[in-house]
Design a protein around this motif. Sequence first.
Motif, mmCIF file in Angstrom:
data_model
loop_
_atom_site.group_PDB
_atom_site.id
_atom_site.type_symbol
_atom_site.label_atom_id
_atom_site.label_comp_id
_atom_site.label_asym_id
_atom_site.label_seq_id
_atom_site.Cartn_x
_atom_site.Cartn_y
_atom_site.Cartn_z
ATOM 1 N N LEU A 144 0.858 -1.177 0.000
ATOM 2 C CA LEU A 144 0.000 0.000 0.000
ATOM 3 C C LEU A 144 0.894 1.226 0.000
ATOM 4 O O LEU A 144 1.820 1.313 0.824
ATOM 5 C CB LEU A 144 -0.907 0.014 1.233
ATOM 6 N N VAL A 145 0.624 2.158 -0.894
ATOM 7 C CA VAL A 145 1.450 3.364 -0.999
ATOM 8 C C VAL A 145 0.545 4.585 -0.975
ATOM 9 O O VAL A 145 -0.281 4.782 -1.875
ATOM 10 C CB VAL A 145 2.293 3.354 -2.288
ATOM 11 N N GLU A 146 0.733 5.417 0.056
ATOM 12 C CA GLU A 146 -0.055 6.639 0.186
ATOM 13 C C GLU A 146 0.635 7.801 -0.531
ATOM 14 O O GLU A 146 1.866 7.831 -0.663
ATOM 15 C CB GLU A 146 -0.233 7.031 1.659
ATOM 16 N N CYS A 174 -4.318 6.127 -1.790
ATOM 17 C CA CYS A 174 -3.607 4.928 -1.345
ATOM 18 C C CYS A 174 -3.740 3.893 -2.454
ATOM 19 O O CYS A 174 -4.841 3.393 -2.709
ATOM 20 C CB CYS A 174 -4.199 4.412 -0.049
ATOM 21 N N GLY A 221 0.216 0.830 4.823
ATOM 22 C CA GLY A 221 1.142 1.650 4.085
ATOM 23 C C GLY A 221 2.112 2.342 5.032
ATOM 24 O O GLY A 221 1.977 2.247 6.255
ATOM 25 N N SER A 259 -2.104 6.994 7.451
ATOM 26 C CA SER A 259 -1.787 5.695 6.847
ATOM 27 C C SER A 259 -3.057 4.997 6.404
ATOM 28 O O SER A 259 -4.087 5.088 7.083
ATOM 29 C CB SER A 259 -1.065 4.798 7.851
#
Length: 123
Positions: A4-6, A22, A114, A94
């Motif tokens: 997971l990338v915010e 996200c 994330g 997050s």
Amino acid sequence: QAQLVESGGGLVQAGGSLRLSCAASGLTFSTYGMGWFRQAPGKEREFVAAINRMLTTYYADSVKGRFTSSRDNAKNTVYLQMRSLKPEDTAVYSCAAAARSCEVTVPANYNYWGQGTQVTVSS
């Protein structure tokens, strides 16, 4: 491996808006419930918002009416639209993914997290 990338954090004046994203990979996104949590310096992690597989949304009382969570399963992405931001919203935000239906406010119920994105609201 799920990831997971915010993105979308930053510095904004009180009363302003930000939209966090996200992006998920390595999991069947549409089957997961997605949550947003935040943690300010010296404070515990707290629940902000969640959206489940059925698109039902949940919000902490402190953000209700100001924040909106949504998801785009075609893009494997969940969003958090934040309006009327206040200095007390300053925190690292997050996103998290839960494989099973659960009590959405409990961090331990989420399987993946994330790294977080910083949101700073100046007065």
